[in-house]
Design a protein around this motif. Structure first.
Motif, PDB file in Angstrom:
ATOM      1  N   PRO A 121       1.554  -6.617  -5.125  1.00 13.11           N
ATOM      2  CA  PRO A 121       2.480  -5.585  -4.630  1.00 13.11           C
ATOM      3  C   PRO A 121       2.107  -5.166  -3.203  1.00 13.11           C
ATOM      4  O   PRO A 121       0.940  -5.222  -2.811  1.00 13.11           O
ATOM      5  CB  PRO A 121       2.291  -4.419  -5.609  1.00 13.11           C
ATOM      6  N   SER A 122       3.100  -4.761  -2.440  1.00 10.51           N
ATOM      7  CA  SER A 122       2.811  -4.285  -1.079  1.00 10.51           C
ATOM      8  C   SER A 122       1.821  -3.131  -1.118  1.00 10.51           C
ATOM      9  O   SER A 122       0.887  -3.061  -0.320  1.00 10.51           O
ATOM     10  CB  SER A 122       4.105  -3.840  -0.380  1.00 10.51           C
ATOM     11  N   TRP A 123       2.020  -2.224  -2.070  1.00  7.18           N
ATOM     12  CA  TRP A 123       1.120  -1.090  -2.281  1.00  7.18           C
ATOM     13  C   TRP A 123       0.971  -0.886  -3.785  1.00  7.18           C
ATOM     14  O   TRP A 123       1.958  -0.911  -4.512  1.00  7.18           O
ATOM     15  CB  TRP A 123       1.643   0.188  -1.637  1.00  7.18           C
ATOM     16  N   GLN A 124      -0.230  -0.670  -4.219  1.00  4.86           N
ATOM     17  CA  GLN A 124      -0.506  -0.454  -5.633  1.00  4.86           C
ATOM     18  C   GLN A 124      -1.025   0.962  -5.832  1.00  4.86           C
ATOM     19  O   GLN A 124      -1.999   1.367  -5.206  1.00  4.86           O
ATOM     20  CB  GLN A 124      -1.546  -1.467  -6.133  1.00  4.86           C
ATOM     21  N   ARG A 209      -5.493 -13.131  -1.630  1.00  3.04           N
ATOM     22  CA  ARG A 209      -4.466 -12.136  -1.303  1.00  3.04           C
ATOM     23  C   ARG A 209      -5.125 -10.759  -1.253  1.00  3.04           C
ATOM     24  O   ARG A 209      -5.951 -10.425  -2.102  1.00  3.04           O
ATOM     25  CB  ARG A 209      -3.342 -12.152  -2.337  1.00  3.04           C
ATOM     26  N   GLN A 212      -3.523  -3.545  -1.244  1.00  3.99           N
ATOM     27  CA  GLN A 212      -3.535  -2.217  -0.638  1.00  3.99           C
ATOM     28  C   GLN A 212      -3.232  -1.197  -1.734  1.00  3.99           C
ATOM     29  O   GLN A 212      -2.186  -1.262  -2.373  1.00  3.99           O
ATOM     30  CB  GLN A 212      -2.499  -2.106   0.480  1.00  3.99           C
ATOM     31  N   ALA A 297       2.644   4.009   2.079  1.00  4.63           N
ATOM     32  CA  ALA A 297       2.926   3.069   0.995  1.00  4.63           C
ATOM     33  C   ALA A 297       4.394   3.109   0.588  1.00  4.63           C
ATOM     34  O   ALA A 297       4.734   3.108  -0.601  1.00  4.63           O
ATOM     35  CB  ALA A 297       2.031   3.371  -0.207  1.00  4.63           C
ATOM     36  N   GLU A 298       5.261   3.177   1.607  1.00  4.53           N
ATOM     37  CA  GLU A 298       6.700   3.186   1.383  1.00  4.53           C
ATOM     38  C   GLU A 298       7.139   4.402   0.574  1.00  4.53           C
ATOM     39  O   GLU A 298       8.216   4.416  -0.017  1.00  4.53           O
ATOM     40  CB  GLU A 298       7.145   1.893   0.691  1.00  4.53           C
TER      41      GLU A 298
END
Length: 552
Positions: A121-124, A209, A212, A297-298
């Motif tokens: 995921p882009s942000w976790q 990978r 974040q 984180a969006e």
């Protein structure tokens, strides 16, 4: 690797010689090698041999591409190529009427064609489960193939890879994301362990990978700025948020009335703050919204504050005559501007009439109005009187004030009062005294004190030794552009008369007594010397007589 033809001939011939040593009734068929373990896509040489001493046929049965490389009386050498999967080649013979066969086991191994960790995921969110998925395609034998999921170099999970190697096999593990996982590298590694087969351990690792992680607080950003602002001022807007991670990667946006500000953002581990200068312009007058938006984180967290922006010009305080001669009229005027109103016009004390004037001014300004004024006849006591003008403006339920002061200057003639210049001075002779005589007036008057008899000046304001010659009556005269005043001052010097006869007698006695005392002193000194010399002579005579009387 498959053995070369040269290397395989010698063992095959030895095997053939062994078979040929058997008796005619013991016909046997053999295959070499009986077991083979080789990498997929390589080749293998297989030898078929027989001990038959009759007419026979000898061959190799297999689905694999084969080529007969060589043959002898009772053996044949074949090469199997492009071996892609496990197989069981079969050597067969027809010895007379007897049929026989021997089979071998060929096992192939291959590395996975691909090992890939699914995108993260882009942000976790911190504290939430994260599923890592490793996709493995190919790789045999599966019984010796293992997938290892890694965080950096730390193993998170080790699992066997099962299923059809032609299909994509997924290996998963679920971990709880933490702050320590932020910017950590995750990867998937396959291990093909062929050490029991005498080969080696082969490893293949996926591209790593980076993860974040983030954490947001349940609170909203905190805005720190005055909510009532005046046009033409500058302020510093502060927005902060505690408890978010990683604060260094958060972005803060500030805007007022839809206009973006230019903040300076700083972030520690879990605190982000942003400051921006705000110049309050006339275009912003009225009610405006101050917004602070924190992005991480969006995700966004927003706080708003309602600002009341006002314009409040200072009141105008004017004196019709800032400098007036005594007795002249002065009009004091206090005027408010814009939406503000005058709420007070008073004067600060400047003499005995100050109370009366202040009461009059208050009486004229009981109710707020755009303008208040008052007229007075200036007196000497009004010199340096201060007038106070106060205007008020109500903004967002609060009453704001602006004040202005001015000072009145009254020109008046000199004053020489008893309290400032005593009419009678009585001083002892030879004492130290300060001659004090103060004249008042505007402009400040020039003061001189002159003795009536001879025009001698009295040194005013200086410390002097009092002499009897200063005794007399002085006329103190003060003068300025507004007039003059004169005051008589009487200076009395106290001193004692001396008795000359006593002095003459004392001098005469001193002239007589001093010589007499000197003569007495000299006589006594000579007498003592004679007595001393006589005693010494007597002592010497006695010593001589004593010496003569002593026998030899």
């Amino acid at each position: 690797m498959a053995p070369t033809r040269t290397r395989s001939l010698l063992p095959l011939l030895l095997a053939l010689a062994t078979v040929l040593m058997s008796g005619p009734g013991d016909a046997q068929i053999s295959i070499f090698p009986k077991e083979a373990f080789l990498q997929r896509g390589t080749s293998l040489q297989v030898n078929c041999s027989t001990s038959c001493n009759q007419t026979f046929t000898l061959g190799l049965e297999t689905k694999l591409p084969k080529t007969e490389l060589a043959s002898g009386h009772n053996w044949k050498l074949f090469e199997l190529t492009d071996i892609e999967e496990d197989s069981r080649p079969l050597c067969f013979e027809n010895c007379g009427t007897i049929q026989a066969s021997a089979s071998a086991y060929v096992t192939v191994y291959s590395f996975p064609e691909s090992v890939e960790l699914d995108p993260l995921p882009s942000w976790q969110p911190v504290g939430k489960n994260l599923t890592l998925r490793c996709q493995v395609h190919g790789g045999v034998p599966r019984a010796q193939l293992t997938a290892v999921l890694l965080r950096g170099e730390v193993e998170l999970s080790r699992q066997p890879v099962t299923g059809n190697p032609r299909d994509l096999t997924e290996i998963t593990v679920t971990v709880l994301a933490s702050r320590d996982d932020h910017q950590a590298n995750f990867s998937c590694r396959t291990e093909l362990d062929l050490r029991r087969q005498g080969v080696a351990l082969f490893q293949n690792i996926s591209e790593s990978r980076q993860l974040q992680t983030f954490e947001l607080p349940v609170t909203l950003p905190k805005l720190d700025t005055p909510v009532i602002l005046e046009v033409g001022t500058q302020h510093l807007v502060l927005c902060s948020l505690q408890g978010l991670f990683p604060a260094s990667e958060a972005q803060v946006h500030l805007e007022v009335g839809g206009q973006r500000l230019n903040p300076t953002t700083t972030g520690s581990r879990d605190l982000v703050s942003a400051t921006a200068p705000l110049e309050v312009t006339a275009e912003l007058e009225g009610t405006q919204q101050l917004r602070c938006v924190v992005e991480l984180a969006e995700q966004t967290l927003e706080a708003q504050e309602t600002l009341s922006i006002y314009s409040f010009p200072a009141p105008t305080l004017t004196l019709s005559e800032p400098e007036v001669s005594e007795g002249g009229p002065v009009t004091v005027k206090c005027e408010a501007h814009g939406r503000s109103l005058v709420v007070m016009l008073t004067s600060a004390p400047a003499g005995p009439r100050s109370r009366e004037i202040q009461l009059t001014l208050n009486a004229s300004s009981r109710l707020p109005s755009p303008e208040i004024q008052f007229t007075l006849n200036a007196s000497a006591e009004d010199h340096k009187r201060r007038f106070f003008c106060s205007a008020a403006l109500k903004v967002a339920g609060q009453v704001l004030y602006k004040n202005l002061t001015m000072e009145l200057h009254v020109l008046y003639g000199p004053r020489l009062d008893e309290s400032d210049c005593l009419g009678n001075w009585t001083w002892p002779e030879r004492s130290q005294q300060t001659l004090k005589c103060q004249a008042w007036g505007n402009p400040f008057p020039k003061l001189t004190c002159i003795r009536e008899t001879d025009g001698a000046l009295l040194p005013i304001g200086l410390v002097k030794t009092v002499k009897r010659e200063m005794n007399g009556t002085y006329m103190c005269h003060a003068v300025n552009s507004q007039g003059n005043v004169t005051r008589a001052v009487f200076l009395t010097v106290l001193y004692h008369h001396q008795n000359n006869l006593v002095i003459i007698i004392l001098v005469t006695l001193a002239a007589i007594l001093v010589p007499m005392a000197t003569a007495i002193y000299l006589y006594n000194r000579q007498r003592k010397i004679k007595i001393y010399k006589l005693q010494k002579a007597q002592e010497e005579t006695a010593m001589k007589l004593k010496t003569q009387a002593t026998p030899p």
